[in-house]
Design a protein around this motif. Sequence first.
Motif, mmCIF file in Angstrom:
data_model
loop_
_atom_site.group_PDB
_atom_site.id
_atom_site.type_symbol
_atom_site.label_atom_id
_atom_site.label_comp_id
_atom_site.label_asym_id
_atom_site.label_seq_id
_atom_site.Cartn_x
_atom_site.Cartn_y
_atom_site.Cartn_z
ATOM 1 N N CYS A 19 7.331 6.883 15.673
ATOM 2 C CA CYS A 19 7.323 5.416 15.590
ATOM 3 C C CYS A 19 8.606 4.838 16.170
ATOM 4 N N ASN A 20 9.744 5.429 15.820
ATOM 5 C CA ASN A 20 11.032 4.955 16.335
ATOM 6 C C ASN A 20 11.099 5.065 17.853
ATOM 7 N N GLU A 21 10.574 6.173 18.395
ATOM 8 C CA GLU A 21 10.563 6.339 19.848
ATOM 9 C C GLU A 21 9.722 5.262 20.527
ATOM 10 N N VAL A 46 0.870 -1.169 0.000
ATOM 11 C CA VAL A 46 0.000 0.000 0.000
ATOM 12 C C VAL A 46 0.909 1.221 0.000
ATOM 13 N N SER A 47 0.678 2.127 -0.927
ATOM 14 C CA SER A 47 1.461 3.371 -0.974
ATOM 15 C C SER A 47 0.643 4.499 -0.377
ATOM 16 N N VAL A 48 1.299 5.308 0.430
ATOM 17 C CA VAL A 48 0.640 6.440 1.072
ATOM 18 C C VAL A 48 1.458 7.685 0.763
ATOM 19 N N ARG A 49 0.812 8.708 0.262
ATOM 20 C CA ARG A 49 1.495 9.973 0.003
ATOM 21 C C ARG A 49 1.237 10.908 1.174
ATOM 22 N N MET A 50 2.300 11.541 1.665
ATOM 23 C CA MET A 50 2.158 12.537 2.729
ATOM 24 C C MET A 50 3.292 13.524 2.630
ATOM 25 N N ASP A 51 3.104 14.648 3.254
ATOM 26 C CA ASP A 51 4.100 15.697 3.314
ATOM 27 C C ASP A 51 5.397 15.138 3.908
ATOM 28 N N ASP A 52 6.528 15.553 3.353
ATOM 29 C CA ASP A 52 7.823 15.039 3.807
ATOM 30 C C ASP A 52 8.062 15.316 5.289
ATOM 31 N N HIS A 53 7.682 16.501 5.757
ATOM 32 C CA HIS A 53 7.870 16.847 7.170
ATOM 33 C C HIS A 53 7.018 15.933 8.058
ATOM 34 N N LEU A 54 5.776 15.677 7.651
ATOM 35 C CA LEU A 54 4.907 14.776 8.406
ATOM 36 C C LEU A 54 5.508 13.377 8.460
ATOM 37 N N LYS A 64 8.659 12.497 8.278
ATOM 38 C CA LYS A 64 9.808 12.494 9.189
ATOM 39 C C LYS A 64 9.357 12.483 10.648
ATOM 40 N N ASP A 65 8.342 13.316 10.955
ATOM 41 C CA ASP A 65 7.821 13.360 12.331
ATOM 42 C C ASP A 65 7.185 12.029 12.722
ATOM 43 N N PHE A 66 6.409 11.445 11.794
ATOM 44 C CA PHE A 66 5.750 10.157 12.034
ATOM 45 C C PHE A 66 6.791 9.068 12.267
#
Length: 90
Positions: free
Chosen positions: A22-24, A6-14, A16-18
């Motif tokens: 997730c990593n945290e 599944v491909s999801v398009r989102m803003d690059d800044h979003l 990175k924040d997401f």
Amino acid sequence: MAQTTVSVRMDDHLKKDFDSVCNELGLSMTTAIIMLAKKMTREKRLPFEVSIDPFYSASNMNALKESIEQMRQGKTVVKTIEELEAMADE
């Protein structure tokens, strides 16, 4: 079980924040999205509240446009505390 992509398009800044959040949490973005999909499928609903920010209500937008026009005309924008509180309650 067969897998699909599944491909999801989102803003690059979003993204990175997401990814950072997730990593945290010790998750990959893929795992987080799969968790969301499983919860939605199981509960048949979004697992969080979705609402419209009251700031963008029609009455507030009209009041803001009125104030902007008054400023453009050089008039002082005056609202009583009661008017401001009434606008906040809309």
